[in-house]
Design a protein around this motif. Sequence first.
Motif, PDB file in Angstrom:
ATOM      1  N   SER A 153     -40.661  23.089  23.539  1.00 49.78           N
ATOM      2  CA  SER A 153     -41.186  23.155  24.900  1.00 49.78           C
ATOM      3  C   SER A 153     -40.551  22.142  25.841  1.00 49.78           C
ATOM      4  CB  SER A 153     -42.710  22.944  24.876  1.00 49.78           C
ATOM      5  OG  SER A 153     -43.002  21.656  24.352  1.00 49.78           O
ATOM      6  N   THR A 154     -39.581  21.377  25.347  1.00 54.14           N
ATOM      7  CA  THR A 154     -38.930  20.352  26.164  1.00 54.14           C
ATOM      8  C   THR A 154     -37.612  20.875  26.716  1.00 54.14           C
ATOM      9  OG1 THR A 154     -39.902  18.620  24.792  1.00 54.14           O
ATOM     10  CG2 THR A 154     -38.034  18.001  26.178  1.00 54.14           C
ATOM     11  N   THR A 155     -37.493  20.841  28.041  1.00 56.19           N
ATOM     12  CA  THR A 155     -36.264  21.250  28.714  1.00 56.19           C
ATOM     13  C   THR A 155     -35.760  20.094  29.556  1.00 56.19           C
ATOM     14  OG1 THR A 155     -36.965  23.562  28.824  1.00 56.19           O
ATOM     15  CG2 THR A 155     -35.205  22.900  30.326  1.00 56.19           C
ATOM     16  N   GLU A 156     -34.470  19.830  29.450  1.00 54.95           N
ATOM     17  CA  GLU A 156     -33.814  18.799  30.254  1.00 54.95           C
ATOM     18  C   GLU A 156     -32.744  19.475  31.100  1.00 54.95           C
ATOM     19  OE1 GLU A 156     -32.225  16.502  27.036  1.00 54.95           O
ATOM     20  OE2 GLU A 156     -33.891  15.080  27.118  1.00 54.95           O
ATOM     21  N   THR A 157     -32.642  19.063  32.353  1.00 49.11           N
ATOM     22  CA  THR A 157     -31.609  19.589  33.241  1.00 49.11           C
ATOM     23  C   THR A 157     -30.543  18.521  33.432  1.00 49.11           C
ATOM     24  OG1 THR A 157     -33.221  20.984  34.369  1.00 49.11           O
ATOM     25  CG2 THR A 157     -31.147  20.572  35.521  1.00 49.11           C
ATOM     26  N   TRP A 158     -29.304  18.936  33.278  1.00 46.78           N
ATOM     27  CA  TRP A 158     -28.163  18.024  33.350  1.00 46.78           C
ATOM     28  C   TRP A 158     -27.120  18.566  34.311  1.00 46.78           C
ATOM     29  CZ3 TRP A 158     -28.239  13.616  30.321  1.00 46.78           C
ATOM     30  CH2 TRP A 158     -29.181  13.581  29.293  1.00 46.78           C
ATOM     31  N   GLU A 159     -26.509  17.676  35.036  1.00 47.60           N
ATOM     32  CA  GLU A 159     -25.297  18.020  35.761  1.00 47.60           C
ATOM     33  C   GLU A 159     -24.152  17.748  34.796  1.00 47.60           C
ATOM     34  OE1 GLU A 159     -25.233  15.847  39.441  1.00 47.60           O
ATOM     35  OE2 GLU A 159     -27.078  16.804  40.120  1.00 47.60           O
ATOM     36  N   VAL A 160     -23.115  18.564  34.855  1.00 46.20           N
ATOM     37  CA  VAL A 160     -22.007  18.394  33.916  1.00 46.20           C
ATOM     38  C   VAL A 160     -20.714  18.110  34.659  1.00 46.20           C
ATOM     39  CG1 VAL A 160     -23.068  19.882  32.175  1.00 46.20           C
ATOM     40  CG2 VAL A 160     -21.437  20.855  33.793  1.00 46.20           C
ATOM     41  N   GLU A 161     -19.880  17.355  33.984  1.00 45.09           N
ATOM     42  CA  GLU A 161     -18.548  17.057  34.491  1.00 45.09           C
ATOM     43  C   GLU A 161     -17.574  17.304  33.348  1.00 45.09           C
ATOM     44  OE1 GLU A 161     -16.042  13.024  35.269  1.00 45.09           O
ATOM     45  OE2 GLU A 161     -18.068  13.077  36.095  1.00 45.09           O
ATOM     46  N   GLU A 162     -16.591  18.158  33.583  1.00 43.32           N
ATOM     47  CA  GLU A 162     -15.626  18.445  32.520  1.00 43.32           C
ATOM     48  C   GLU A 162     -14.696  17.255  32.332  1.00 43.32           C
ATOM     49  OE1 GLU A 162     -12.766  22.046  30.905  1.00 43.32           O
ATOM     50  OE2 GLU A 162     -13.813  22.284  32.814  1.00 43.32           O
ATOM     51  N   ALA A 163     -14.504  16.900  31.075  1.00 44.69           N
ATOM     52  CA  ALA A 163     -13.672  15.744  30.732  1.00 44.69           C
ATOM     53  C   ALA A 163     -12.203  16.131  30.699  1.00 44.69           C
ATOM     54  CB  ALA A 163     -14.093  15.193  29.370  1.00 44.69           C
ATOM     55  N   ALA A 175      -7.649  19.789  23.913  1.00 40.04           N
ATOM     56  CA  ALA A 175      -8.707  19.728  24.922  1.00 40.04           C
ATOM     57  C   ALA A 175      -8.712  20.931  25.858  1.00 40.04           C
ATOM     58  CB  ALA A 175      -8.598  18.436  25.718  1.00 40.04           C
ATOM     59  N   ASP A 176      -7.549  21.512  26.111  1.00 32.14           N
ATOM     60  CA  ASP A 176      -7.526  22.689  26.993  1.00 32.14           C
ATOM     61  C   ASP A 176      -8.144  23.918  26.314  1.00 32.14           C
ATOM     62  OD1 ASP A 176      -5.370  22.859  25.188  1.00 32.14           O
ATOM     63  OD2 ASP A 176      -4.176  24.067  26.578  1.00 32.14           O
ATOM     64  N   ARG A 177      -8.212  23.923  24.979  1.00 29.98           N
ATOM     65  CA  ARG A 177      -8.792  25.054  24.237  1.00 29.98           C
ATOM     66  C   ARG A 177     -10.241  24.804  23.823  1.00 29.98           C
ATOM     67  NH1 ARG A 177      -4.268  24.235  21.267  1.00 29.98           N
ATOM     68  NH2 ARG A 177      -5.438  24.048  19.330  1.00 29.98           N
ATOM     69  N   HIS A 178     -10.685  23.550  23.902  1.00 31.59           N
ATOM     70  CA  HIS A 178     -12.045  23.175  23.505  1.00 31.59           C
ATOM     71  C   HIS A 178     -12.649  22.284  24.587  1.00 31.59           C
ATOM     72  CE1 HIS A 178     -11.397  24.777  19.490  1.00 31.59           C
ATOM     73  NE2 HIS A 178     -10.227  24.166  19.485  1.00 31.59           N
ATOM     74  N   PRO A 179     -13.124  22.888  25.678  1.00 34.31           N
ATOM     75  CA  PRO A 179     -13.649  22.084  26.784  1.00 34.31           C
ATOM     76  C   PRO A 179     -14.798  21.172  26.356  1.00 34.31           C
ATOM     77  CG  PRO A 179     -13.366  24.363  27.441  1.00 34.31           C
ATOM     78  CD  PRO A 179     -13.156  24.314  25.960  1.00 34.31           C
ATOM     79  N   VAL A 180     -14.836  20.009  26.978  1.00 32.21           N
ATOM     80  CA  VAL A 180     -15.858  18.997  26.731  1.00 32.21           C
ATOM     81  C   VAL A 180     -16.481  18.645  28.075  1.00 32.21           C
ATOM     82  CG1 VAL A 180     -16.267  16.628  25.966  1.00 32.21           C
ATOM     83  CG2 VAL A 180     -14.631  18.067  24.731  1.00 32.21           C
ATOM     84  N   PHE A 181     -17.814  18.598  28.106  1.00 33.36           N
ATOM     85  CA  PHE A 181     -18.537  18.289  29.332  1.00 33.36           C
ATOM     86  C   PHE A 181     -19.427  17.062  29.116  1.00 33.36           C
ATOM     87  CE2 PHE A 181     -17.580  22.767  29.414  1.00 33.36           C
ATOM     88  CZ  PHE A 181     -17.174  23.002  30.718  1.00 33.36           C
TER      89      PHE A 181
END
Length: 149
Positions: free
Chosen positions: A88-98, A136-142
């Motif tokens: 029942s726990t939801t967290e909202t995050w802004e993401v930035e691609e590394a 990294a171009d094939r496995h995005p990280v945020f």
Amino acid sequence: MMARAYKLGPLRKTVNAVIGGLLSQGLPVAGKTGFLLTTKGRKSGLDRTTPVNVVETGGERWLVSPYGIVGWVHNLRADGVARLRRGSTTETWEVEEADATTAAPVLRHYVRLLPVTAPFFDAKRGDPPEAFAAEADRHPVFRLARSGA
């Protein structure tokens, strides 16, 4: 040997449904890294949910796409907001691609922590971060940052 390509076939859909059910009930999957990620569809605008793993390293939380540039990656790139839920726990995050340099140690940590994903990488667990930077171009990280939403 080349990395295995990801295919969302019937078996993977079934596994995702089972894992999704466990996570929606609040049961930990893959230790404490498993979450349900909900993104806004970039074309439909509808919510899209899929199980993911969030890793912590360098004092930050990271969302990694071990299977490549899949639908949720496109959605995050378009909207920049991730909702992570377990039970029942939801967290909202802004993401930035590394960028590749930042992503490299995160990818290396991810493969070591979740070895089931290793066949989808050309770099191996013991390889230096530079080998992971090349992927990294094939496995995005945020990077996840708390959202004001």
